[in-house]
Design a protein around this motif. Structure first.
Motif, PDB file in Angstrom:
ATOM      1  N   PRO A 139       0.842  -1.205   0.000  1.00 14.24           N
ATOM      2  CA  PRO A 139       0.000   0.000   0.000  1.00 14.24           C
ATOM      3  C   PRO A 139       0.873   1.249   0.000  1.00 14.24           C
ATOM      4  CG  PRO A 139       0.175  -0.845   2.222  1.00 14.24           C
ATOM      5  CD  PRO A 139       0.881  -1.845   1.332  1.00 14.24           C
ATOM      6  N   LYS A 140       0.291   2.360  -0.359  1.00 15.71           N
ATOM      7  CA  LYS A 140       1.006   3.636  -0.259  1.00 15.71           C
ATOM      8  C   LYS A 140       0.888   4.235   1.133  1.00 15.71           C
ATOM      9  CE  LYS A 140       1.118   5.281  -5.036  1.00 15.71           C
ATOM     10  NZ  LYS A 140       0.802   6.429  -5.938  1.00 15.71           N
ATOM     11  N   VAL A 141      -0.148   3.797   1.879  1.00 16.36           N
ATOM     12  CA  VAL A 141      -0.411   4.341   3.207  1.00 16.36           C
ATOM     13  C   VAL A 141      -0.744   3.198   4.159  1.00 16.36           C
ATOM     14  CG1 VAL A 141      -1.853   5.885   4.594  1.00 16.36           C
ATOM     15  CG2 VAL A 141      -1.311   6.488   2.224  1.00 16.36           C
ATOM     16  N   LEU A 142      -0.161   3.235   5.347  1.00 16.96           N
ATOM     17  CA  LEU A 142      -0.529   2.293   6.398  1.00 16.96           C
ATOM     18  C   LEU A 142      -1.178   3.081   7.533  1.00 16.96           C
ATOM     19  CD1 LEU A 142      -0.429  -0.671   7.345  1.00 16.96           C
ATOM     20  CD2 LEU A 142       1.667  -0.105   8.585  1.00 16.96           C
ATOM     21  N   LEU A 143      -2.403   2.681   7.878  1.00 21.62           N
ATOM     22  CA  LEU A 143      -3.137   3.293   8.980  1.00 21.62           C
ATOM     23  C   LEU A 143      -2.979   2.411  10.211  1.00 21.62           C
ATOM     24  CD1 LEU A 143      -6.471   4.096   7.076  1.00 21.62           C
ATOM     25  CD2 LEU A 143      -4.407   5.516   7.244  1.00 21.62           C
ATOM     26  N   LEU A 144      -2.644   3.023  11.344  1.00 23.87           N
ATOM     27  CA  LEU A 144      -2.418   2.269  12.579  1.00 23.87           C
ATOM     28  C   LEU A 144      -3.272   2.868  13.692  1.00 23.87           C
ATOM     29  CD1 LEU A 144       0.810   2.859  11.266  1.00 23.87           C
ATOM     30  CD2 LEU A 144       0.994   0.728  12.547  1.00 23.87           C
ATOM     31  N   ASP A 145      -4.256   2.081  14.161  1.00 24.96           N
ATOM     32  CA  ASP A 145      -5.194   2.560  15.168  1.00 24.96           C
ATOM     33  C   ASP A 145      -4.815   2.014  16.544  1.00 24.96           C
ATOM     34  OD1 ASP A 145      -7.292   3.646  16.505  1.00 24.96           O
ATOM     35  OD2 ASP A 145      -8.866   2.543  15.463  1.00 24.96           O
ATOM     36  N   GLU A 146      -4.038   2.790  17.291  1.00 20.77           N
ATOM     37  CA  GLU A 146      -3.575   2.433  18.629  1.00 20.77           C
ATOM     38  C   GLU A 146      -3.041   0.999  18.688  1.00 20.77           C
ATOM     39  OE1 GLU A 146      -5.067   4.307  21.959  1.00 20.77           O
ATOM     40  OE2 GLU A 146      -6.795   5.200  20.981  1.00 20.77           O
ATOM     41  N   PRO A 147      -2.094   0.644  17.826  1.00 19.66           N
ATOM     42  CA  PRO A 147      -1.646  -0.751  17.756  1.00 19.66           C
ATOM     43  C   PRO A 147      -0.798  -1.191  18.942  1.00 19.66           C
ATOM     44  CG  PRO A 147      -0.274   0.617  16.358  1.00 19.66           C
ATOM     45  CD  PRO A 147      -1.386   1.500  16.865  1.00 19.66           C
ATOM     46  N   LEU A 148      -0.316  -0.269  19.775  1.00 17.06           N
ATOM     47  CA  LEU A 148       0.526  -0.652  20.903  1.00 17.06           C
ATOM     48  C   LEU A 148      -0.253  -0.729  22.210  1.00 17.06           C
ATOM     49  CD1 LEU A 148       3.718   1.524  20.221  1.00 17.06           C
ATOM     50  CD2 LEU A 148       3.051  -0.678  19.242  1.00 17.06           C
ATOM     51  N   GLY A 149      -1.558  -0.497  22.148  1.00 17.95           N
ATOM     52  CA  GLY A 149      -2.361  -0.395  23.361  1.00 17.95           C
ATOM     53  C   GLY A 149      -2.366  -1.654  24.211  1.00 17.95           C
ATOM     54  N   ALA A 150      -2.176  -2.829  23.599  1.00 18.21           N
ATOM     55  CA  ALA A 150      -2.262  -4.076  24.356  1.00 18.21           C
ATOM     56  C   ALA A 150      -0.909  -4.535  24.896  1.00 18.21           C
ATOM     57  CB  ALA A 150      -2.843  -5.180  23.465  1.00 18.21           C
ATOM     58  N   LEU A 151       0.153  -3.762  24.657  1.00 16.33           N
ATOM     59  CA  LEU A 151       1.501  -4.173  25.052  1.00 16.33           C
ATOM     60  C   LEU A 151       1.899  -3.538  26.376  1.00 16.33           C
ATOM     61  CD1 LEU A 151       3.313  -3.843  21.601  1.00 16.33           C
ATOM     62  CD2 LEU A 151       2.067  -5.807  22.526  1.00 16.33           C
ATOM     63  N   LYS A 173       7.747   0.714  24.269  1.00 15.62           N
ATOM     64  CA  LYS A 173       8.885   1.581  23.932  1.00 15.62           C
ATOM     65  C   LYS A 173       9.741   0.940  22.840  1.00 15.62           C
ATOM     66  CE  LYS A 173       9.207   3.996  28.367  1.00 15.62           C
ATOM     67  NZ  LYS A 173       8.918   5.315  27.808  1.00 15.62           N
ATOM     68  N   ASP A 174       9.951  -0.365  22.948  1.00 13.35           N
ATOM     69  CA  ASP A 174      10.726  -1.059  21.911  1.00 13.35           C
ATOM     70  C   ASP A 174      10.015  -0.985  20.563  1.00 13.35           C
ATOM     71  OD1 ASP A 174      12.610  -1.723  23.795  1.00 13.35           O
ATOM     72  OD2 ASP A 174      11.862  -3.763  24.111  1.00 13.35           O
ATOM     73  N   MET A 175       8.697  -1.165  20.576  1.00 11.84           N
ATOM     74  CA  MET A 175       7.949  -1.172  19.321  1.00 11.84           C
ATOM     75  C   MET A 175       7.821   0.226  18.711  1.00 11.84           C
ATOM     76  SD  MET A 175       7.457  -4.184  18.413  1.00 11.84           S
ATOM     77  CE  MET A 175       6.554  -3.659  16.958  1.00 11.84           C
ATOM     78  N   GLN A 176       7.899   1.266  19.527  1.00 10.22           N
ATOM     79  CA  GLN A 176       7.919   2.622  18.979  1.00 10.22           C
ATOM     80  C   GLN A 176       9.112   2.786  18.040  1.00 10.22           C
ATOM     81  OE1 GLN A 176       7.920   5.327  22.301  1.00 10.22           O
ATOM     82  NE2 GLN A 176       5.979   4.552  23.084  1.00 10.22           N
ATOM     83  N   GLN A 177      10.262   2.352  18.487  1.00 11.28           N
ATOM     84  CA  GLN A 177      11.461   2.433  17.652  1.00 11.28           C
ATOM     85  C   GLN A 177      11.338   1.523  16.423  1.00 11.28           C
ATOM     86  OE1 GLN A 177      15.060   1.875  19.975  1.00 11.28           O
ATOM     87  NE2 GLN A 177      14.153   2.858  21.752  1.00 11.28           N
ATOM     88  N   GLU A 178      10.740   0.348  16.626  1.00 14.76           N
ATOM     89  CA  GLU A 178      10.598  -0.600  15.528  1.00 14.76           C
ATOM     90  C   GLU A 178       9.665  -0.059  14.444  1.00 14.76           C
ATOM     91  OE1 GLU A 178      11.432  -4.494  13.839  1.00 14.76           O
ATOM     92  OE2 GLU A 178      12.391  -3.137  15.255  1.00 14.76           O
ATOM     93  N   LEU A 179       8.558   0.563  14.851  1.00 13.18           N
ATOM     94  CA  LEU A 179       7.623   1.116  13.869  1.00 13.18           C
ATOM     95  C   LEU A 179       8.270   2.219  13.052  1.00 13.18           C
ATOM     96  CD1 LEU A 179       4.263   1.258  15.861  1.00 13.18           C
ATOM     97  CD2 LEU A 179       4.732  -0.094  13.819  1.00 13.18           C
TER      98      LEU A 179
END
Length: 388
Positions: free
Chosen positions: A156-168, A174-180
């Protein structure tokens, strides 16, 4: 110069008689990591769903690469979405979860092309070697990366992410923030991210859009949003802030609590009432004899690298963050450098934020510290020119 990819023009969204988005105007650039930030009910997820094609605005237009797409269904848009609940298929392994969307493409892709794309995505999300692992055997962070790979594999040209870290948990978030951020840069596509967590927004974004009550409050870089909030809502929502009433006697002079201080702000009418933001980390604690303002410490909380100190100034509670310990009940002075003040125009949010009387549950029962105006030291200089 970045190319505009998506534009929402005069978009209003209403459910029954409730307006969720109110005449929204915003654009998103190609290859940008943009975060929609705000409290629950502010309209950020509704905005995301309009971009994804899951909602059609009550009024207004949505453009993608200059073409109006209001009536284009989600599956025909060059957009994919990752939700907080990853919705992985438990009966499929990692490889087949990622490949699922590729197998639905018409005309059908060859087996070798599917394998090539999935392998490429496994490299991007750092899951090479997990191809045959059942998704139920993965950690939360690994499951999230599978969901991201599944969304990206269709290019896709755009990826939409709706609070994907909320369950972590916090460490994994914090690790996934850098990964994203790494994944977004590696793929070179636009990420539009929704969160109510200001730390996430500041850590990952190129651009932050602060929303409240269906209206955009401010758009800017993380640094701009934090250092130069446009109103009391933004100042309070982004980080911790002491927000007090003040006036501007002249350019580069601000007055609070009857004291005048040098500041870096200008362009206000002489004597204009203003909101004044002082971040907790910009306040220096000094001996009461040396302070431009003096107050009583009512509570102190150890936070590891610093203390959260609640100080009563004439009945208004401030939060100060300092490495210095101050015992509850002690009488202290403070000093603030000119760049520690940020002056804002009055707004509908004036007077609603900035007093730490109810900073947390442990402070709820704190009454006003006694204030005796006669005990305040004389102002060493009424004019800003007398300021240190």
């Amino acid at each position: 110069m970045s190319k505009e990819l998506i534009r929402l023009s005069n978009c209003t969204m209403a459910f029954d008689d409730e307006i969720v988005l109110n005449n929204l105007n915003i654009y998103f650039n190609d290859q940008e990591f943009l975060t929609l930030l705000g409290p629950s009910g502010c309209g950020k997820t509704t905005t995301l769903r309009i971009i994804g094609g899951f909602l059609v605005p009550t009024k207004g237009d949505v453009f993608f690469d200059g073409v109006r797409i209001n009536d284009v269904p989600p599956y025909k848009r060059q957009v994919n979405t990752v939700f907080q609940k990853y919705a992985l298929f438990p009966h499929l392994n990692v490889f087949d979860n990622i490949a699922f969307g590729l197998k639905l493409i018409k005309p059908r892709l060859s087996k070798s092309e599917i394998e090539r794309r999935v392998t490429e995505m496994l490299e991007v999300v750092s899951l090479r070697g997990f191809e045959h692992r059942n998704v139920s055997q993965l950690s939360g962070g690994q499951q999230q990366r599978v969901a991201i790979a599944r969304a990206l594999v269709n290019q896709p040209k755009v990826l939409l992410l709706d609070e994907p870290l909320g369950a972590l948990d916090m460490r994994l978030r914090k690790d996934m923030q850098q990964e994203l951020k790494r994944i977004q840069q590696a793929m070179g596509i636009t990420f539009i991210y929704v969160t109510h967590d200001q730390e996430e927004a500041l850590a990952m974004s190129d651009t932050v859009v602060v929303m409240n009550e269906g209206v955009i409050q401010q758009i800017g870089t993380p640094e701009k949003i934090y250092n130069e909030p446009k109103n009391a809502f933004v100042a309070d929502f982004i980080g911790e802030s002491n927000i007090v009433d003040g006036t501007m006697p002249a350019d580069n002079v601000v007055e609070i609590f009857g004291r005048r201080f040098k500041c870096l702000d200008s362009g206000f009418a002489p004597g204009e009432p203003v909101d004044v933001v002082i971040r907790p980390e910009d306040v220096d604690i000094v001996d009461a004899r040396d302070g431009r303002l003096c107050g009583t410490v009512v509570s102190i909380t150890f936070k590891g690298m610093f203390y959260d100190i609640i100080v009563d100034f004439k009945g208004f509670k401030w939060l100060i963050q300092s490495t210095d310990y101050c015992a509850p009940g002690s009488y202290i002075g403070i000093k603030i450098d000119p760049d520690g003040f940020h002056v804002m125009k009055k707004s509908k949010y004036s007077g609603m934020f900035g007093d730490y009387s109810s900073y947390s549950a442990e402070y709820d029962e704190i009454g006003d510290a006694e204030y005796d105006p006669d005990s305040q030291p004389e102002d060493p200089g009424e004019a800003a020119g007398d300021e240190d």
